[in-house]
Design an enzyme around this catalytic site. Structure first.
Site, PDB file in Angstrom:
ATOM      1  N   LYS A 114       0.837  -1.213   0.000  1.00  0.00           N
ATOM      2  CA  LYS A 114       0.000   0.000   0.000  1.00  0.00           C
ATOM      3  C   LYS A 114       0.866   1.256   0.000  1.00  0.00           C
ATOM      4  O   LYS A 114       0.603   2.196  -0.756  1.00  0.00           O
ATOM      5  CB  LYS A 114      -0.902  -0.006   1.246  1.00  0.00           C
ATOM      6  CG  LYS A 114      -1.556   1.341   1.526  1.00  0.00           C
ATOM      7  CD  LYS A 114      -2.329   1.362   2.823  1.00  0.00           C
ATOM      8  CE  LYS A 114      -1.547   1.625   4.064  1.00  0.00           C
ATOM      9  NZ  LYS A 114      -1.339   3.022   4.472  1.00  0.00           N
ATOM     10  N   ASN A 115       1.881   1.276   0.853  1.00  0.00           N
ATOM     11  CA  ASN A 115       2.643   2.515   1.009  1.00  0.00           C
ATOM     12  C   ASN A 115       3.627   2.771  -0.140  1.00  0.00           C
ATOM     13  O   ASN A 115       4.255   3.829  -0.197  1.00  0.00           O
ATOM     14  CB  ASN A 115       3.339   2.552   2.371  1.00  0.00           C
ATOM     15  CG  ASN A 115       2.317   2.746   3.492  1.00  0.00           C
ATOM     16  OD1 ASN A 115       1.177   3.128   3.236  1.00  0.00           O
ATOM     17  ND2 ASN A 115       2.719   2.468   4.724  1.00  0.00           N
ATOM     18  N   CYS A 155      -4.224   8.011   9.667  1.00  0.00           N
ATOM     19  CA  CYS A 155      -4.467   7.416  10.983  1.00  0.00           C
ATOM     20  C   CYS A 155      -4.061   8.382  12.082  1.00  0.00           C
ATOM     21  O   CYS A 155      -3.033   9.060  11.981  1.00  0.00           O
ATOM     22  CB  CYS A 155      -3.683   6.119  11.105  1.00  0.00           C
ATOM     23  SG  CYS A 155      -4.486   4.752  10.266  1.00  0.00           S
ATOM     24  N   ARG A 178       1.279  14.629  13.121  1.00  0.00           N
ATOM     25  CA  ARG A 178       1.910  14.248  11.854  1.00  0.00           C
ATOM     26  C   ARG A 178       2.253  15.519  11.089  1.00  0.00           C
ATOM     27  O   ARG A 178       1.523  15.965  10.213  1.00  0.00           O
ATOM     28  CB  ARG A 178       1.004  13.288  11.093  1.00  0.00           C
ATOM     29  CG  ARG A 178       0.715  12.050  11.936  1.00  0.00           C
ATOM     30  CD  ARG A 178      -0.052  10.997  11.231  1.00  0.00           C
ATOM     31  NE  ARG A 178       0.730  10.292  10.219  1.00  0.00           N
ATOM     32  CZ  ARG A 178       0.256   9.288   9.507  1.00  0.00           C
ATOM     33  NH1 ARG A 178      -0.970   8.871   9.686  1.00  0.00           N
ATOM     34  NH2 ARG A 178       1.012   8.696   8.605  1.00  0.00           N
ATOM     35  N   GLN A 187       8.741  19.287   7.050  1.00  0.00           N
ATOM     36  CA  GLN A 187       9.870  18.876   6.198  1.00  0.00           C
ATOM     37  C   GLN A 187       9.486  18.859   4.710  1.00  0.00           C
ATOM     38  O   GLN A 187      10.317  19.106   3.854  1.00  0.00           O
ATOM     39  CB  GLN A 187      10.415  17.500   6.618  1.00  0.00           C
ATOM     40  CG  GLN A 187      10.956  17.469   8.033  1.00  0.00           C
ATOM     41  CD  GLN A 187      12.030  18.513   8.274  1.00  0.00           C
ATOM     42  OE1 GLN A 187      13.050  18.556   7.578  1.00  0.00           O
ATOM     43  NE2 GLN A 187      11.814  19.375   9.255  1.00  0.00           N
ATOM     44  N   ASP A 204       4.890   0.435  11.992  1.00  0.00           N
ATOM     45  CA  ASP A 204       3.640  -0.178  11.517  1.00  0.00           C
ATOM     46  C   ASP A 204       3.485  -1.631  11.977  1.00  0.00           C
ATOM     47  O   ASP A 204       2.460  -2.255  11.714  1.00  0.00           O
ATOM     48  CB  ASP A 204       3.562  -0.115   9.980  1.00  0.00           C
ATOM     49  CG  ASP A 204       3.394   1.317   9.480  1.00  0.00           C
ATOM     50  OD1 ASP A 204       3.132   2.210  10.291  1.00  0.00           O
ATOM     51  OD2 ASP A 204       3.544   1.533   8.261  1.00  0.00           O
ATOM     52  N   ARG A 253      -8.494  -0.074   5.141  1.00  0.00           N
ATOM     53  CA  ARG A 253      -7.652   0.915   4.453  1.00  0.00           C
ATOM     54  C   ARG A 253      -6.389   0.290   3.895  1.00  0.00           C
ATOM     55  O   ARG A 253      -5.830   0.779   2.920  1.00  0.00           O
ATOM     56  CB  ARG A 253      -7.215   2.021   5.430  1.00  0.00           C
ATOM     57  CG  ARG A 253      -8.320   2.889   5.913  1.00  0.00           C
ATOM     58  CD  ARG A 253      -7.785   3.893   6.876  1.00  0.00           C
ATOM     59  NE  ARG A 253      -6.878   4.786   6.171  1.00  0.00           N
ATOM     60  CZ  ARG A 253      -6.573   5.999   6.552  1.00  0.00           C
ATOM     61  NH1 ARG A 253      -7.112   6.483   7.652  1.00  0.00           N
ATOM     62  NH2 ARG A 253      -5.759   6.735   5.875  1.00  0.00           N
TER      63      ARG A 253
HETATM   64  C1  EPZ Z   1       4.437   6.827   6.418  1.00  0.00           C
HETATM   65  O1  EPZ Z   1       3.780   7.899   7.061  1.00  0.00           O
HETATM   66  C2  EPZ Z   1       3.428   5.716   6.312  1.00  0.00           C
HETATM   67  N1  EPZ Z   1       2.289   6.183   5.553  1.00  0.00           N
HETATM   68  C3  EPZ Z   1       3.007   5.252   7.691  1.00  0.00           C
HETATM   69  O2  EPZ Z   1       2.197   4.103   7.533  1.00  0.00           O
HETATM   70  C4  EPZ Z   1       4.238   4.851   8.504  1.00  0.00           C
HETATM   71  O3  EPZ Z   1       3.848   4.590   9.837  1.00  0.00           O
HETATM   72  C5  EPZ Z   1       5.277   5.991   8.499  1.00  0.00           C
HETATM   73  O4  EPZ Z   1       5.579   6.378   7.148  1.00  0.00           O
HETATM   74  C6  EPZ Z   1       6.594   5.590   9.176  1.00  0.00           C
HETATM   75  O5  EPZ Z   1       7.142   4.482   8.528  1.00  0.00           O
HETATM   76  C7  EPZ Z   1       2.306   6.148   4.231  1.00  0.00           C
HETATM   77  O6  EPZ Z   1       3.274   5.707   3.614  1.00  0.00           O
HETATM   78  C8  EPZ Z   1       1.091   6.618   3.505  1.00  0.00           C
HETATM   79  P1  EPZ Z   1       6.888  10.001   8.298  1.00  0.00           P
HETATM   80  P2  EPZ Z   1       4.413   9.362   7.041  1.00  0.00           P
HETATM   81  O7  EPZ Z   1       6.815  11.271   7.545  1.00  0.00           O
HETATM   82  O8  EPZ Z   1       5.092   9.558   5.739  1.00  0.00           O
HETATM   83  C9  EPZ Z   1       7.800  13.245  11.725  1.00  0.00           C
HETATM   84  C10 EPZ Z   1       0.366   2.716   7.885  1.00  0.00           C
HETATM   85  O9  EPZ Z   1      -0.055   2.133   8.902  1.00  0.00           O
HETATM   86  N2  EPZ Z   1       7.682  14.251  10.664  1.00  0.00           N
HETATM   87  O10 EPZ Z   1       7.993   9.036   7.986  1.00  0.00           O
HETATM   88  O11 EPZ Z   1       3.359  10.302   7.460  1.00  0.00           O
HETATM   89  C11 EPZ Z   1       6.455  12.588  12.050  1.00  0.00           C
HETATM   90  O12 EPZ Z   1       5.725  13.362  12.968  1.00  0.00           O
HETATM   91  C12 EPZ Z   1       0.827   4.146   7.955  1.00  0.00           C
HETATM   92  O13 EPZ Z   1       0.415   2.182   6.757  1.00  0.00           O
HETATM   93  C13 EPZ Z   1       7.999  15.571  10.942  1.00  0.00           C
HETATM   94  O14 EPZ Z   1       8.357  15.925  12.062  1.00  0.00           O
HETATM   95  O15 EPZ Z   1       5.487   9.231   8.193  1.00  0.00           O
HETATM   96  C14 EPZ Z   1       6.907  11.249  12.603  1.00  0.00           C
HETATM   97  O16 EPZ Z   1       7.257  11.389  13.954  1.00  0.00           O
HETATM   98  C15 EPZ Z   1       0.519   4.766   9.275  1.00  0.00           C
HETATM   99  N3  EPZ Z   1       7.884  16.500   9.930  1.00  0.00           N
HETATM  100  C16 EPZ Z   1       8.175  10.937  11.818  1.00  0.00           C
HETATM  101  O17 EPZ Z   1       8.598  12.187  11.247  1.00  0.00           O
HETATM  102  C17 EPZ Z   1       7.496  16.156   8.680  1.00  0.00           C
HETATM  103  O18 EPZ Z   1       7.422  17.039   7.809  1.00  0.00           O
HETATM  104  C18 EPZ Z   1       8.002   9.938  10.678  1.00  0.00           C
HETATM  105  O19 EPZ Z   1       6.925  10.334   9.847  1.00  0.00           O
HETATM  106  C19 EPZ Z   1       7.196  14.813   8.396  1.00  0.00           C
HETATM  107  C20 EPZ Z   1       7.297  13.873   9.412  1.00  0.00           C
END
Ligand code: EPZ
Length: 430
Positions: free
Chosen positions: A22-23, A117, A122, A126, A305, A397
């Site tokens: 999915k991702n 979710c 979130r 960045q 995840d 989802r």
């Molecule tokens: C992706 O979310 C996945 N979603 C999530 O999967 C997964 O849990 C996550 O990556 C971590 O592996 C999709 O791919 C659609 P991040 P994403 O940006 O991209 C912080 C599932 O269950 N951050 O890597 O939103 C953030 O707060 C879902 O399939 C910032 O501070 O995650 C977090 O603490 C749920 N500023 C960390 O980075 C930013 O601009 C990682 O978030 C962006 C993120």
């Protein structure tokens, strides 16, 4: 409202085919709008999030046609709108991938601020930092995140946190910028690599995906392509833990074992046996589970995840285990539900202290989010008696035919829509 009714206690045994990730599918679908030529994508999982994203793409004029359940044909030559806003799109996180894709190609995009979710704050700082560094203006207005640029110019971007979403978004925009972009402290997840491979197959010039430095030479135009999405690491991991908690013997087929190393090594640590072949992994759980410690980390660390699924297993393991969630601060919401099934878990900040219990007992529980929902189903499969899991739309989802795949492994699980159907299920299973 639909629920899963589960009668626990059956060891899961057999083989299960894992679908496309999915991702990876979500950013790849979004990136397919970056060419006017036709794109064919195989191994798209038939899950709610991909349906919502393709609908949003259709709403702005992208032709998306299904050719079988897991293959789509996309042509984006007739896009008539760069504003992506509908009732559903803000519910999925991946809506913002259209920002990077449209900004790259059209130098302008407006997308409803993403949801997804509810697992913690979130942030998108960045993503914004990356777009601005490439020369775009970015602002938020009336619930939309808006961006435009006269031109995008390659640059060096250091990500302050390792972010899958920001790495993907900036990689898409930069792949059509003028000159070279370097993303440092990039995310290394398999789906980041899959997107880079997809973009390269359309004519992009991206090197280093899968390491923490990605180098991108911008190109003016992309062409059509045919591409197959990688298998879903988290769906596979979920079935591997289903084997562990039910004392089962499950082979996950069509996987890339390398992507599952952190998951396999934790299963070995807690006492399961693993057999590995080219594209499948067999998990056998025949001994009592052992306690361990685990901390979620960006890839190649243990995935956030998979945190609820390993917690469900450790709550049945002898001794005390500690699970530390280092990515999302609000990802232990399911623990209260698990406690109602008999688990002994105390959450302090981002740490769960787990004292193993010999068994779960069935109860009515609600999915707070996608992965936690799947983990509660695993608990139900291991529990004595009947468990009813509510809010299964979260699970849908990201898991295709979850209950059917579990049934094929011997699980007693059905979707029920009313109290009457639940009673029928109870009568049927005796
Ligand atoms: C992706 O979310 C996945 N979603 C999530 O999967 C997964 O849990 C996550 O990556 C971590 O592996 C999709 O791919 C659609 P991040 P994403 O940006 O991209 C912080 C599932 O269950 N951050 O890597 O939103 C953030 O707060 C879902 O399939 C910032 O501070 O995650 C977090 O603490 C749920 N500023 C960390 O980075 C930013 O601009 C990682 O978030 C962006 C993120």
């Amino acid at each position: 409202m639909e629920q899963y009714a589960i009668k626990g206690g059956n060891p899961l045994v057999g083989e299960v085919e894992i679908g496309g990730a999915k991702n990876a599918a979500l950013p790849i679908l979004a990136a397919s709008v970056m060419t006017d030529e036709t794109v064919y994508i195989d191994n798209i999982p038939d899950v709610r999030d991909t349906k919502v994203l393709t609908k949003a793409m259709q709403n702005i004029g992208v032709m998306v046609k299904h050719d079988g359940r897991h293959r789509v044909v996309i042509n984006a030559s007739q896009i008539h709108d760069l504003v992506v806003e509908d009732d559903y799109i803000k519910k999925i996180r991946a809506s913002y991938y259209l920002l990077g894709a449209l900004l790259g190609k059209y130098k302008r995009a407006e997308v409803a601020l993403p949801g997804g979710c509810d697992i913690g704050c979130r942030a998108i700082d960045q993503h914004i930092k990356g777009f601005k560094a490439l020369g775009a203006e970015v602002w938020i207005e009336h619930g939309l995140i808006k961006t435009k640029a006269e031109r995008l110019v390659g640059c060096n971007i250091y990500m302050d946190v390792v972010s899958v979403g920001a790495t993907i978004n900036v990689m898409m925009a930069a792949s059509m910028a003028e000159g070279q972009t370097t993303i440092e402290n990039a995310a290394k997840e398999p789906h980041v690599v899959d997107l880079a491979n997809f973009l390269n197959s359309m004519g992009a010039n991206i090197k280093g995906a899968g390491t923490d430095v990605i180098r991108i030479k911008g190109v003016k135009k992309f062409h059509g392509t045919e591409y197959t999405i990688i298998p879903d690491q988290i769906e596979a991991g979920t079935f591997m833990f289903a084997a562990a908690v039910t004392k089962g013997d499950v082979t996950v087929k069509n996987v890339i074992p390398k992507h599952l190393e952190s998951i396999s090594s934790k299963l070995l640590e807690i006492g399961c046996e693993i057999e590995e072949a080219d594209d499948c992994l067999r998990v056998v759980s025949s001994k009592p589970l052992n306690h361990t410690h685990v901390k979620t980390l960006p890839y190649p660390g243990f995935p956030t995840d998979m945190q609820p699924q390993i917690t469900v297993a450790l709550a049945l393991a002898g001794g005390t285990s500690i699970v530390t969630e280092s990515i999302f601060e609000n990802r232990f919401k399911y623990v209260d539900e698990l406690t109602r099934m008999g688990a002994n878990i105390k959450v302090e900040g981002n740490t769960a202290i787990i004292n193993g219990v010999p068994r779960y007992t069935g109860a009515s529980v609600s999915s707070p989010d996608l992965r936690a929902g799947a983990a509660l189903v695993l608990a139900g499969l291991a529990a004595e008696g009947i468990t009813v899991v509510d809010d299964i739309h979260y699970i849908e989802r990201g898991y295709e035919d979850f209950h059917l795949k579990l049934q094929s492994l011997g699980a007693q699980i059905e979707i029920v829509n009313s109290e009457r159907e639940l009673q029928k299920f109870k009568l049927k299973i005796g």
